[in-house]
Scaffold this motif. Structure first.
Motif, PDB file in Angstrom:
ATOM      1  N   ILE A  14      76.967 -31.877 -53.677  1.00  0.00           N
ATOM      2  CA  ILE A  14      75.676 -31.880 -54.367  1.00  0.00           C
ATOM      3  C   ILE A  14      75.636 -30.864 -55.514  1.00  0.00           C
ATOM      4  CG2 ILE A  14      74.316 -30.179 -53.073  1.00  0.00           C
ATOM      5  CD1 ILE A  14      72.081 -32.254 -52.913  1.00  0.00           C
ATOM      6  N   ASN A  18      73.097 -30.626 -58.918  1.00  0.00           N
ATOM      7  CA  ASN A  18      71.921 -29.766 -58.783  1.00  0.00           C
ATOM      8  C   ASN A  18      71.759 -28.901 -60.036  1.00  0.00           C
ATOM      9  OD1 ASN A  18      69.807 -28.192 -57.878  1.00  0.00           O
ATOM     10  ND2 ASN A  18      70.903 -27.311 -56.155  1.00  0.00           N
ATOM     11  N   VAL A  24      68.790 -26.001 -51.710  1.00  0.00           N
ATOM     12  CA  VAL A  24      68.715 -27.258 -50.963  1.00  0.00           C
ATOM     13  C   VAL A  24      68.568 -26.974 -49.473  1.00  0.00           C
ATOM     14  CG1 VAL A  24      69.913 -29.416 -50.434  1.00  0.00           C
ATOM     15  CG2 VAL A  24      70.099 -28.422 -52.721  1.00  0.00           C
ATOM     16  N   PHE A  30      65.227 -35.804 -53.030  1.00  0.00           N
ATOM     17  CA  PHE A  30      66.032 -36.049 -54.224  1.00  0.00           C
ATOM     18  C   PHE A  30      65.156 -36.332 -55.439  1.00  0.00           C
ATOM     19  CE2 PHE A  30      68.682 -37.212 -50.560  1.00  0.00           C
ATOM     20  CZ  PHE A  30      69.662 -36.251 -50.715  1.00  0.00           C
ATOM     21  N   THR A  66      65.328 -37.442 -48.025  1.00  0.00           N
ATOM     22  CA  THR A  66      65.603 -36.002 -47.963  1.00  0.00           C
ATOM     23  C   THR A  66      67.083 -35.735 -47.707  1.00  0.00           C
ATOM     24  OG1 THR A  66      65.276 -35.792 -45.578  1.00  0.00           O
ATOM     25  CG2 THR A  66      63.302 -35.590 -46.970  1.00  0.00           C
ATOM     26  N   TYR A  67      67.466 -34.530 -47.989  1.00  0.00           N
ATOM     27  CA  TYR A  67      68.833 -34.078 -47.761  1.00  0.00           C
ATOM     28  C   TYR A  67      69.212 -34.217 -46.275  1.00  0.00           C
ATOM     29  CZ  TYR A  67      72.778 -30.791 -47.877  1.00  0.00           C
ATOM     30  OH  TYR A  67      74.008 -30.209 -47.759  1.00  0.00           O
TER      31      TYR A  67
END
Length: 79
Positions: A14, A18, A24, A30, A66-67
């Motif tokens: 990521i 970013n 994060v 996202f 979401t992550y």
């Protein structure tokens, strides 16, 4: 690969995406937090698929916001 190892690898992947240097977390979104457009999402998904040798379907992508959800999905797809 367990969830922790998967999360660590995704964290590495990521980084180049970013651009704003956002911290994060599992709850990071996202579209909202990272402000990614659809092209950035597609590029990131391609990087994930290549690295983990998996396919994330369009339906699955639509459900991942979401992550943390991404980590869960990749962990599950790895079997």
């Amino acid at each position: 690969m367990d969830r922790a190892a998967t999360a660590e690898k995704i964290a590495e992947l990521i980084e180049p995406f970013n651009k704003k240097g956002i911290t994060v977390t599992e709850a990071t979104t996202f579209a909202g937090d990272l402000e990614w457009d659809s092209l950035t999402v597609m590029d990131f998904v391609a990087a994930i698929e290549d690295d983990f040798d998996i396919i994330i379907s369009m339906n699955q992508q639509a459900e991942i916001e979401t992550y943390g959800q991404l980590i869960d999905a990749v962990t599950k797809l790895q079997g």
